[in-house]
Design a protein around this motif. Structure first.
Motif, PDB file in Angstrom:
ATOM      1  N   GLU A  93       0.494  -1.438   0.122  1.00 45.49           N
ATOM      2  CA  GLU A  93      -0.316  -0.175  -0.168  1.00 45.49           C
ATOM      3  C   GLU A  93       1.251   1.328   0.015  1.00 45.49           C
ATOM      4  OE1 GLU A  93      -0.392  -2.847   1.468  1.00 45.49           O
ATOM      5  OE2 GLU A  93      -0.912  -2.100   4.049  1.00 45.49           O
ATOM      6  N   LYS A  94       2.272   1.155   1.075  1.00 45.99           N
ATOM      7  CA  LYS A  94       3.073   2.382   1.416  1.00 45.99           C
ATOM      8  C   LYS A  94       3.448   2.689  -0.721  1.00 45.99           C
ATOM      9  CE  LYS A  94       3.912   2.884   5.609  1.00 45.99           C
ATOM     10  NZ  LYS A  94       4.694   2.909   7.239  1.00 45.99           N
TER      11      LYS A  94
ATOM     12  N   ARG B  11       0.569   4.145  -2.432  1.00 44.88           N
ATOM     13  CA  ARG B  11       0.877   5.830  -2.674  1.00 44.88           C
ATOM     14  C   ARG B  11       2.059   6.757  -3.243  1.00 44.88           C
ATOM     15  NH1 ARG B  11      -2.135   4.273   1.582  1.00 44.88           N
ATOM     16  NH2 ARG B  11      -0.090   4.118   3.477  1.00 44.88           N
ATOM     17  N   ILE B  12       3.298   5.981  -2.613  1.00 43.04           N
ATOM     18  CA  ILE B  12       4.503   6.714  -3.700  1.00 43.04           C
ATOM     19  C   ILE B  12       4.530   6.711  -4.912  1.00 43.04           C
ATOM     20  CG2 ILE B  12       6.996   5.789  -3.673  1.00 43.04           C
ATOM     21  CD1 ILE B  12       6.905   5.008  -0.725  1.00 43.04           C
TER      22      ILE B  12
ATOM     23  N   GLN C 287       6.904  11.686  -1.019  1.00 42.82           N
ATOM     24  CA  GLN C 287       5.999  10.951  -0.335  1.00 42.82           C
ATOM     25  C   GLN C 287       6.339   9.726   0.621  1.00 42.82           C
ATOM     26  OE1 GLN C 287       3.001  11.368  -0.433  1.00 42.82           O
ATOM     27  NE2 GLN C 287       2.112   9.034   0.834  1.00 42.82           N
ATOM     28  N   ILE C 288       7.735   8.934  -0.253  1.00 45.57           N
ATOM     29  CA  ILE C 288       8.332   8.210   0.868  1.00 45.57           C
ATOM     30  C   ILE C 288       9.116   8.816   2.674  1.00 45.57           C
ATOM     31  CG2 ILE C 288      10.719   7.203   1.465  1.00 45.57           C
ATOM     32  CD1 ILE C 288      11.229   7.341  -1.787  1.00 45.57           C
TER      33      ILE C 288
ATOM     34  N   ASP D  95       7.010  11.000   3.459  1.00 47.41           N
ATOM     35  CA  ASP D  95       5.568  11.083   4.452  1.00 47.41           C
ATOM     36  C   ASP D  95       4.850   9.921   4.486  1.00 47.41           C
ATOM     37  OD1 ASP D  95       3.464  12.997   4.666  1.00 47.41           O
ATOM     38  OD2 ASP D  95       2.227  11.910   3.572  1.00 47.41           O
ATOM     39  N   GLU D  96       5.135   8.280   4.821  1.00 39.98           N
ATOM     40  CA  GLU D  96       4.893   7.453   4.679  1.00 39.98           C
ATOM     41  C   GLU D  96       5.687   6.429   5.591  1.00 39.98           C
ATOM     42  OE1 GLU D  96       3.030   6.055   3.354  1.00 39.98           O
ATOM     43  OE2 GLU D  96       2.482   7.056   1.636  1.00 39.98           O
TER      44      GLU D  96
ATOM     45  N   TYR E 177      12.395   1.107   5.220  1.00 39.61           N
ATOM     46  CA  TYR E 177      12.797   1.509   6.520  1.00 39.61           C
ATOM     47  C   TYR E 177      14.193   2.239   7.147  1.00 39.61           C
ATOM     48  CZ  TYR E 177       7.446   0.763   6.961  1.00 39.61           C
ATOM     49  OH  TYR E 177       6.691   0.478   6.800  1.00 39.61           O
TER      50      TYR E 177
END
Ligand SMILES: Cc1cc2nc3c(=O)[nH]c(=O)nc-3n(C[C@H](O)[C@H](O)[C@H](O)COP(=O)(O)O)c2cc1C
Length: 172
Positions: free
Chosen positions: A21-22, A25-26, A106-107, A109-110, A149
């Motif tokens: 999902e991440k 979104r990215i 976006q990375i 933001d995740e 991460y």
């Protein structure tokens, strides 16, 4: 926008996969970038297999972190979508750069970290990547973003330099 000021290149990652999902979104953030003539000449390849990530790490002396990344997203410029090979029409370079920055933000933001890897115009890197991943001749691997991460959050300091800003006319 906080992500802009928080973003720093992250090159050390925890051995933890990035949720699909991440990643989606990215990618969506990449698709939202502005582009000249609204051509949006980008396509994306998402790489997550460890063997493939290690192979990418060997394609550039500056891409070693890919071996330990959760994923690599390759941003490719599709000449058929208007990314013209004409040297007088290189707007696509700016289009793909805008998409790369959107993806990096976006990375953040995740809750992840990432780093932009310059690929085009290094012919060796472009050829090696296209060959391994079956990129067709009308697509150019422009940039890669390694993400995951963060194992370590890089420090940051203010980069605003008032002396580099000019108002109205270019003063001394
Ligand atoms: C066009 C471009 C190419 C880059 N290529 C690489 C690269 O191949 N390997 C790498 O580790 N970092 C690469 N970077 C990241 C820069 O080294 C980094 O953005 C710069 O040192 C500033 O640090 P910051 O991202 O933490 O603000 C690249 C950045 C850009 C914009």
């Amino acid at each position: 926008m906080q992500a802009i000021f928080e973003r720093r290149s992250v090159r050390n990652f925890l051995p933890k996969p990035v949720e699909a999902e991440k990643v989606e979104r990215i990618l969506r953030a990449g698709f939202e970038a502005p582009s000249a003539h609204n051509r949006r000449p980008w396509e994306f390849l998402v790489v997550t297999e460890r063997e493939d990530l290690k192979a990418i790490a060997d394609m550039s002396p500056y891409a070693k972190m890919c071996a330990g990344a959760g994923a690599v997203i390759a941003l490719c410029a599709n000449l058929k979508l208007g990314a013209s090979p004409d040297p007088g029409d290189t707007w696509w370079v700016q289009d793909l750069s805008a998409a790369t920055e959107n993806i990096l933000l976006q990375i953040v933001d995740e809750g992840l970290g990432g780093v932009w890897l310059g690929w085009y115009p290094d012919e060796g890197r472009v050829r090696a990547f296209a060959s391994r991943f079956g990129i067709p001749g009308h697509s150019i691997p422009f940039s890669l973003v390694a993400l995951g991460y963060p194992a370590k959050i890089p420090s940051r300091k203010d980069r605003f330099y008032p002396e580099k800003v000019h108002y109205g006319v270019w003063g001394p």
